[in-house]
Enzyme design. Structure first.
Site, short mmCIF file in Angstrom:
data_model
loop_
_atom_site.label_atom_id
_atom_site.label_comp_id
_atom_site.label_asym_id
_atom_site.label_seq_id
_atom_site.Cartn_x
_atom_site.Cartn_y
_atom_site.Cartn_z
N SER A 9 19.83 38.07 6.29
CA SER A 9 19.58 39.35 6.93
C SER A 9 18.51 39.21 8.03
CB SER A 9 19.17 40.38 5.86
OG SER A 9 19.38 41.69 6.25
N ASP A 15 30.61 43.18 3.63
CA ASP A 15 29.33 43.62 4.21
C ASP A 15 29.58 44.70 5.26
OD1 ASP A 15 26.78 43.83 5.34
OD2 ASP A 15 26.45 41.66 5.33
N ARG A 64 14.59 53.99 1.65
CA ARG A 64 15.21 52.98 0.79
C ARG A 64 16.59 53.42 0.32
NH1 ARG A 64 14.90 47.64 0.34
NH2 ARG A 64 14.94 46.87 -1.79
N HIS A 69 26.71 43.82 1.45
CA HIS A 69 25.66 42.96 1.99
C HIS A 69 24.90 42.20 0.90
CE1 HIS A 69 22.72 41.64 4.94
NE2 HIS A 69 21.73 42.23 4.27
N ASP A 70 24.63 42.85 -0.21
CA ASP A 70 23.92 42.21 -1.32
C ASP A 70 24.71 41.09 -1.98
OD1 ASP A 70 21.58 43.60 -1.08
OD2 ASP A 70 21.86 44.84 -2.87
#
Length: 398
Positions: free
Chosen positions: A181, A347, A253, A377-378
């Site tokens: 990232s 992603d 977040r 993405h994770d």
């Protein structure tokens, strides 16, 4: 997990030391706190790209190392952290470190990046909140936290600080630079700025230039923090526990975490289920996915800093390895050494086309390695077996 690699099982309740206590105004590491494994490098006044006439005075980098630099000085590996990560790449949660190593799956004995074979270095970025000079650090003029006075910093400013650390450590050339990232962005900056000092790169789930869509997502996160009345223009460090901008950073977040996971994963994992027995349809309860996001909001507020979030999100917005260099392709053409480009097929934050562009621009790339994951993405953290296989094969080929 989330984008800093912190385990998120049993997400429905806050966990860990102090979980039931009021959330601190800032969880930044401050001078006088336990240093943990950190070492400190005083790099002096750092010139800033956005303010050529000025600089960041008296800057310091907090960094950690594992393993030993060999006599030939050719076994050094640099690991660049993501947005809410830090220098604590490997190891347990311990005094001085809120969490365990964010890339324990990739770093350690028997792992692709192994301290028995490599000299491993990672630094908290300039603007960070875990030991390097950032908004929570003391301003040299009055000793009070920089707060809202902290200047705008770019990926290039961060890379220049890392270059200075490399000189200080007497490392002529990195065997490998890698990071996910935002860490991948700095890896690419290094490839453009110092192509002869990087033997190989491995950007993971990243991009050569932040897109309008990615800027849009981070803009809403920054706005959420600044809109919190308890942000106080960035000057909240004297506020009591429970009286800081934790609502704003929490909303930021939640927005970000939605982009770290895929729609399919959220739908299959939570569906329209309620959290517990409470009905969310006008009766005060929560959908399970709402409880999950609120947990991540509280969790980040307990270990991060709102000003740092703003400045690092802005630095990500600044990222364009081709700015002033003739475009991404021209900038990366300077780098001809081996490259491993890793993408995650689901992603939605840094989608596949970002990695395809990198693969085409890097002459040393031998094709994209794709992590197959429903997570999004994770996936670069959740799908550890795939990541380890890709990185191990690449590292041993160098």
């Amino acid at each position: 997990m989330d984008d800093d690699g912190i385990e998120t099982d049993a997400w429905a309740a806050d966990q860990g030391p102090g979980a039931g206590a009021p959330i601190p105004a800032s969880a930044a590491w401050r001078e006088g706190d336990h240093p943990g494994r950190r070492q400190f490098f005083a790099l002096g006044d750092l010139p800033l790209e956005a303010d050529p006439s000025g600089s960041l005075p008296g800057a310091t980098l907090a960094y950690e190392t594992w393993g030993e630099l060999n006599a030939a000085k050719d076994n050094a590996v640099y690991i660049a952290h993501a947005l809410t990560g830090d220098s604590h790449v490997f190891g347990p949660s311990e005094p001085g470190h809120h969490t365990g190593g964010w890339w324990n799956a990739m770093v350690g004995p028997g792992r692709p990046i192994d301290p028995s074979r490599h000299f491993i270095v990672s630094a908290n970025v300039i603007g960070g909140c875990q030991g390097s000079t950032g908004p929570a650090s003391a301003h040299p003029e009055d000793g009070r936290p920089w707060g809202g006075r902290f200047p705008y910093v770019t990926m290039r400013d961060m890379a220049r600080a890392e270059i200075a650390l490399t000189d200080y450590l007497d490392i002529p050339r990195w065997r490998l630079m890698t990071g996910p990232s935002m860490g991948g962005m700095r890896t690419l900056e290094w490839a453009a700025m110092e192509p002869d000092r990087v033997g190989a790169i491995a950007p993971v789930g990243s991009t050569g230039a932040t897109t309008a869509d990615q800027i849009a997502w981070s803009t809403s996160q920054i706005a959420a923090i600044k809109a919190d009345p308890k942000f106080r223009g960035g000057d909240y460090y004297d506020a009591a526990d429970g009286d800081g901008p934790h609502t704003g950073i929490g909303i930021a977040r939640m927005i970000a975490h939605t982009t770290y996971r895929s729609a399919g994963e959220l739908n299959s994992r939570f569906d329209r289920n309620y959290q517990g027995e409470s009905d969310p349809l006008g009766k005060g309860g929560l959908f399970a996915v709402q409880s999950y996001l609120e947990h991540h909001a509280r969790k980040l507020a307990r270990r991060f800093d709102a000003n740092t979030y703003v400045r690092l999100a802005q630095a990500i917005q600044s990222h364009d390895v081709g700015r002033g260099r003739g475009g991404v392709e021209t900038a990366l053409a300077r780098y001809t050494n081996p490259a491993l480009v890793i993408a995650i097929d689901s992603d939605r934050l840094y989608p596949m086309q970002n990695s395809q562009r990198l693969d085409a621009a890097l002459s040393g790339s031998n094709g994209i390695k794709v992590v197959h994951s429903p997570v999004g993405h994770d996936g670069f953290l959740v799908e550890a077996a795939q990541m380890i296989a890709f990185m191990d094969e690449f590292e041993r080929s160098l």
